[in-house]
Design a protein around this motif. Structure first.
Motif, short mmCIF file in Angstrom:
data_model
loop_
_atom_site.label_atom_id
_atom_site.label_comp_id
_atom_site.label_asym_id
_atom_site.label_seq_id
_atom_site.Cartn_x
_atom_site.Cartn_y
_atom_site.Cartn_z
N GLY A 63 0.79 -1.22 0.00
CA GLY A 63 0.00 0.00 0.00
C GLY A 63 0.82 1.27 0.00
O GLY A 63 0.26 2.37 -0.02
N LEU A 64 2.14 1.15 0.00
CA LEU A 64 3.01 2.32 0.10
C LEU A 64 3.42 2.80 -1.29
O LEU A 64 4.08 2.07 -2.03
N PRO A 65 3.03 4.01 -1.69
CA PRO A 65 3.42 4.51 -3.01
C PRO A 65 4.93 4.54 -3.20
O PRO A 65 5.70 4.70 -2.25
N ASN A 66 5.34 4.36 -4.44
CA ASN A 66 6.74 4.42 -4.89
C ASN A 66 7.57 3.21 -4.50
O ASN A 66 8.74 3.12 -4.90
N MET A 67 7.03 2.27 -3.74
CA MET A 67 7.83 1.15 -3.25
C MET A 67 7.79 -0.03 -4.21
O MET A 67 6.71 -0.52 -4.57
N THR A 68 8.96 -0.49 -4.64
CA THR A 68 9.09 -1.73 -5.39
C THR A 68 9.33 -2.87 -4.42
O THR A 68 10.13 -2.73 -3.48
N ILE A 69 8.64 -4.00 -4.63
CA ILE A 69 8.71 -5.11 -3.69
C ILE A 69 9.14 -6.37 -4.42
O ILE A 69 8.55 -6.74 -5.44
N ILE A 70 10.15 -7.06 -3.89
CA ILE A 70 10.70 -8.25 -4.53
C ILE A 70 10.79 -9.39 -3.51
O ILE A 70 11.27 -9.19 -2.38
N ASP A 71 10.36 -10.57 -3.93
CA ASP A 71 10.39 -11.76 -3.08
C ASP A 71 11.12 -12.88 -3.84
O ASP A 71 10.50 -13.61 -4.60
N PRO A 72 12.44 -13.02 -3.66
CA PRO A 72 13.22 -13.98 -4.45
C PRO A 72 13.05 -15.42 -4.01
O PRO A 72 12.73 -15.71 -2.86
N CYS A 73 13.31 -16.32 -4.95
CA CYS A 73 13.13 -17.75 -4.72
C CYS A 73 14.34 -18.39 -4.06
O CYS A 73 14.20 -19.19 -3.14
N ASP A 74 15.56 -18.05 -4.56
CA ASP A 74 16.73 -18.84 -4.15
C ASP A 74 18.00 -18.02 -4.23
O ASP A 74 17.97 -16.81 -4.53
N ALA A 75 19.14 -18.67 -3.98
CA ALA A 75 20.43 -18.00 -3.99
C ALA A 75 20.80 -17.50 -5.38
O ALA A 75 21.38 -16.41 -5.53
N HIS A 76 20.47 -18.26 -6.41
CA HIS A 76 20.74 -17.85 -7.79
C HIS A 76 20.07 -16.53 -8.09
O HIS A 76 20.69 -15.61 -8.67
N GLU A 77 18.83 -16.38 -7.69
CA GLU A 77 18.09 -15.15 -7.98
C GLU A 77 18.58 -13.98 -7.14
O GLU A 77 18.70 -12.85 -7.64
N ILE A 78 18.86 -14.22 -5.87
CA ILE A 78 19.35 -13.14 -5.01
C ILE A 78 20.64 -12.55 -5.56
O ILE A 78 20.83 -11.33 -5.58
N SER A 79 21.54 -13.41 -6.05
CA SER A 79 22.80 -12.93 -6.60
C SER A 79 22.59 -12.02 -7.80
O SER A 79 23.38 -11.12 -8.06
N GLN A 80 21.51 -12.25 -8.55
CA GLN A 80 21.20 -11.42 -9.71
C GLN A 80 20.43 -10.16 -9.32
O GLN A 80 20.54 -9.13 -9.99
N ILE A 81 19.65 -10.25 -8.27
CA ILE A 81 18.84 -9.11 -7.85
C ILE A 81 19.70 -7.96 -7.35
O ILE A 81 19.42 -6.79 -7.64
N VAL A 82 20.74 -8.26 -6.60
CA VAL A 82 21.56 -7.21 -5.98
C VAL A 82 22.08 -6.21 -7.02
O VAL A 82 21.85 -5.00 -6.89
N PRO A 83 22.75 -6.63 -8.08
CA PRO A 83 23.17 -5.64 -9.09
C PRO A 83 22.00 -5.05 -9.85
O PRO A 83 22.07 -3.88 -10.29
N ALA A 84 20.91 -5.80 -10.01
CA ALA A 84 19.76 -5.30 -10.78
C ALA A 84 19.09 -4.13 -10.10
O ALA A 84 18.56 -3.23 -10.77
N ILE A 85 19.06 -4.12 -8.76
CA ILE A 85 18.37 -3.04 -8.05
C ILE A 85 19.29 -1.89 -7.69
O ILE A 85 18.81 -0.84 -7.22
N ALA A 86 20.59 -2.04 -7.92
CA ALA A 86 21.53 -0.99 -7.50
C ALA A 86 21.22 0.34 -8.18
O ALA A 86 21.38 1.40 -7.57
N ASP A 87 20.79 0.30 -9.42
CA ASP A 87 20.53 1.54 -10.16
C ASP A 87 19.04 1.87 -10.28
O ASP A 87 18.66 2.77 -11.03
#
Length: 341
Positions: free
Chosen positions: A157-181
């Motif tokens: 319910g919070l405007p402007n907030m992007t929310i991510i729920d990763p599945c596993d270690a493979h995805e978390i490793s990719q999410i970190v650089p993806a959200i940096a910018d």
């Protein structure tokens, strides 16, 4: 503001048996492949090329895997103590000064204790703070004080907030650089410790805001996020032996939803739609998908949810709790078999 160099925990004496706390229990099954501290290692790797990255925590570096970053870059690590509101305010200040702050704590503390600071200091200003929170949903046996079963409902319910729920270690490793910018704030549900490896077997690549079909099936479709995608894939194999084809659509970005992919998958004629999530049945991915289908006039043959009940959950061993509350692989497969078999 206090800044401390991270101090590694003392090593156990030779011959001392190491025990695992319910606080940091792994969700990996026996014999399942895992990777240690994927968030911490991914952040430390990224920080080699990005000197503007800083890490902050509220006395929880070890329990959010931020200690890996802290050991590599102690001068860019800030220990804020047990003060989550101060943590979020400091992260907002860093973002205003051009830094890329990754702030870690437990999901219950961010969503319950620090919500107003996140709303006013970070979300309203659209600041690029990455709020990375361990113990999402039912990933600890410590009971209601640490089980963040309603965090998605709070932050959706919070405007402007992007929310991510990763599945596993493979995805978390990719999410970190993806959200940096990413230009705005991000809330990341964080799996820590020995995190299962699943999605690498499917050639998966994380894309912010996109859902991806991992397998097809005729009888039912599971739309899932977090480790429930792992459970859905396991359930699909069990149901295949019963002649039930289960498609699995992984939707790690809870907000904004990938409406196009979800609608296309739900328009397959005669196929039941089941949303699976490690969250209360209220206000999470299930209701987000249901609302989307209702607004677009899409009516699947059947719509059901695999989710946690609307109640404060018990303390105990995670496998027992997952069975009790219906989010284990066996429990999930049994319910789907009943619905579509």
């Amino acid at each position: 503001m206090k800044r401390d160099k991270y101090r590694a925990p003392a090593k156990a004496a030779p011959g001392t048996r190491l025990t695992t706390s319910a606080m940091i229990a792994s969700i990996a099954g026996e014999g399942q492949r895992t990777a240690p501290a994927p968030f911490g290692h991914a952040l430390a790797r990224l920080a080699q090329q990005r000197p503007e990255i800083v890490g902050l925590t509220a006395d929880l570096a070890k329990y959010t895997d931020l200690h890996v970053f802290a050991q590599a870059y102690p001068e860019r690590f800030f220990q804020m103590g047990m003060a989550e509101q101060v943590l979020m305010g400091a992260a907002a200040g860093f973002a205003r000064e051009g830094f890329i702050p990754f702030a870690t704590t437990y999901a219950v503390f961010a969503s319950r204790r620090a919500y107003d600071f996140i709303a006013m200091a970070i979300a309203e200003e659209g600041l690029p703070v990455r709020i990375c929170c361990a113990l999402p949903g039912l990933t600890t046996g410590y009971g209601p004080s640490h089980q963040a079963t309603e965090d998605l409902a709070i932050f959706r319910g919070l405007p402007n907030m992007t929310i991510i729920d990763p599945c596993d270690a493979h995805e978390i490793s990719q999410i970190v650089p993806a959200i940096a910018d990413h230009p705005g704030p991000v809330y990341l549900r964080l799996l820590r410790g020995q995190v299962p490896l699943v999605l690498d077997e499917y050639g998966y690549e994380f894309k912010l805001g996109r859902a991806q079909m991992l397998r097809e099936g005729k009888e039912a479709l599971v739309i899932s996020a977090g480790f429930m995608t792992m459970r859905a894939l396991e359930a699909a194999e069990a149901l295949r032996r019963d002649g039930i084809g289960l498609a699995v659509l992984h939707s790690p970005t809870i907000k904004p939803l990938d409406a196009e992919a979800i609608l296309a998958a739900c328009r397959v004629e005669g196929r039941a739609v089941i949303v699976a999530e490690n969250h209360t049945i209220n206000g999470g991915l299930g209701e987000a998908v249901a609302g989307l289908l209702l607004r677009e006039g899409v009516r699947p043959a059947l719509f059901r949810q695999v989710a946690l009940p609307d109640e404060f959950l018990d303390a105990g061993a995670l496998p027992t709790l997952h069975d009790r509350y219906g989010i284990s692989t066996a429990a999930m497969a049994a319910r789907i078999r009943e619905w579509v078999g």
